[in-house]
Design a protein around this motif. Structure first.
Motif, mmCIF file in Angstrom:
data_model
loop_
_atom_site.group_PDB
_atom_site.id
_atom_site.type_symbol
_atom_site.label_atom_id
_atom_site.label_comp_id
_atom_site.label_asym_id
_atom_site.label_seq_id
_atom_site.Cartn_x
_atom_site.Cartn_y
_atom_site.Cartn_z
ATOM 1 N N LEU A 30 -26.548 -28.442 -42.851
ATOM 2 C CA LEU A 30 -27.871 -28.933 -42.469
ATOM 3 C C LEU A 30 -28.836 -28.930 -43.655
ATOM 4 C CD1 LEU A 30 -28.207 -27.244 -38.968
ATOM 5 C CD2 LEU A 30 -27.720 -29.656 -39.466
ATOM 6 N N ILE A 31 -28.705 -27.945 -44.533
ATOM 7 C CA ILE A 31 -29.536 -27.891 -45.739
ATOM 8 C C ILE A 31 -29.276 -29.126 -46.607
ATOM 9 C CG2 ILE A 31 -29.942 -26.648 -47.915
ATOM 10 C CD1 ILE A 31 -31.167 -25.213 -45.542
ATOM 11 N N HIS A 32 -28.008 -29.486 -46.785
ATOM 12 C CA HIS A 32 -27.669 -30.665 -47.582
ATOM 13 C C HIS A 32 -28.243 -31.939 -46.962
ATOM 14 C CE1 HIS A 32 -25.135 -29.119 -50.788
ATOM 15 N NE2 HIS A 32 -24.605 -28.283 -49.913
ATOM 16 N N ILE A 33 -28.168 -32.045 -45.656
ATOM 17 C CA ILE A 33 -28.706 -33.228 -44.979
ATOM 18 C C ILE A 33 -30.221 -33.282 -45.139
ATOM 19 C CG2 ILE A 33 -29.028 -34.319 -42.715
ATOM 20 C CD1 ILE A 33 -26.181 -33.211 -42.027
ATOM 21 N N GLY A 36 -31.180 -34.413 -48.592
ATOM 22 C CA GLY A 36 -31.050 -35.856 -48.733
ATOM 23 C C GLY A 36 -32.215 -36.603 -48.114
ATOM 24 N N VAL A 37 -32.658 -36.137 -46.949
ATOM 25 C CA VAL A 37 -33.799 -36.777 -46.274
ATOM 26 C C VAL A 37 -35.073 -36.563 -47.089
ATOM 27 C CG1 VAL A 37 -35.274 -36.657 -44.225
ATOM 28 C CG2 VAL A 37 -32.785 -36.652 -43.970
ATOM 29 N N MET A 38 -35.300 -35.327 -47.546
ATOM 30 C CA MET A 38 -36.522 -35.027 -48.281
ATOM 31 C C MET A 38 -36.583 -35.757 -49.628
ATOM 32 S SD MET A 38 -36.991 -31.004 -47.363
ATOM 33 C CE MET A 38 -38.400 -30.785 -48.416
ATOM 34 N N LEU A 39 -35.435 -35.860 -50.295
ATOM 35 C CA LEU A 39 -35.400 -36.529 -51.594
ATOM 36 C C LEU A 39 -35.205 -38.042 -51.463
ATOM 37 C CD1 LEU A 39 -33.259 -33.931 -53.572
ATOM 38 C CD2 LEU A 39 -35.728 -34.290 -53.709
ATOM 39 N N ARG A 40 -34.934 -38.471 -50.235
ATOM 40 C CA ARG A 40 -34.704 -39.898 -49.946
ATOM 41 C C ARG A 40 -33.610 -40.487 -50.829
ATOM 42 N NH1 ARG A 40 -40.549 -42.401 -48.442
ATOM 43 N NH2 ARG A 40 -41.261 -40.588 -47.300
ATOM 44 N N GLY A 41 -32.531 -39.731 -50.949
ATOM 45 C CA GLY A 41 -31.413 -40.192 -51.761
ATOM 46 C C GLY A 41 -30.206 -39.297 -51.566
ATOM 47 N N GLY A 45 -22.793 -33.096 -51.642
ATOM 48 C CA GLY A 45 -22.478 -32.466 -50.368
ATOM 49 C C GLY A 45 -22.987 -33.225 -49.160
ATOM 50 N N LEU A 46 -23.789 -34.249 -49.366
ATOM 51 C CA LEU A 46 -24.371 -34.987 -48.242
ATOM 52 C C LEU A 46 -23.304 -35.715 -47.426
ATOM 53 C CD1 LEU A 46 -26.857 -35.950 -46.675
ATOM 54 C CD2 LEU A 46 -27.055 -37.828 -48.320
ATOM 55 N N CYS A 47 -22.415 -36.431 -48.093
ATOM 56 C CA CYS A 47 -21.374 -37.182 -47.365
ATOM 57 C C CYS A 47 -20.468 -36.243 -46.577
ATOM 58 C CB CYS A 47 -20.543 -38.027 -48.332
ATOM 59 S SG CYS A 47 -21.458 -39.396 -49.050
#
Length: 101
Positions: A30-33, A36-41, A45-47
């Motif tokens: 969840l931290i990785h997700i 990704g949302v906060m950095l908009r990129g 680890g996101l995938c």
């Protein structure tokens, strides 16, 4: 791997320890997700986090059926604490290795 091996030999509190580590792993996803949302990129680890999220949801749901209330929160806290300490240790090792090069 050690926790899974401990479950296989049916050690004391092995299922709780495994559940604690899995809950920490799910929290880490969840931290990785969120990163990704906060950095908009993309973040490393996101995938993997997105692919494993449905499986993690089902496992956390099963863990919540086995551990109730305070017990669930205690093991989740211990798992996340272990994860944070392990991450700090890994970063410390990384810095030591980087300084020597």
């Amino acid at each position: 791997m050690l926790a899974t091996g401990y479950v296989l030999i049916q050690g004391r509190h092995s299922m709780e320890i495994w559940a604690a580590l899995f809950l920490a792993f799910t929290f880490h996803q969840l931290i990785h997700i969120l990163q990704g949302v906060m950095l908009r990129g993309y973040v490393p680890g996101l995938c993997t986090a997105l692919l494993l999220l449905p499986y993690s949801y089902l496992c956390v749901k099963s863990i919540a059926l086995a551990l109730h209330g305070v017990e669930l929160m205690l093991w989740a806290f211990l798992g996340i604490l272990f994860m944070v300490l392990n991450l700090r240790f890994a970063h410390w090792i990384g810095k030591l290795c980087h300084q020597r090069t």
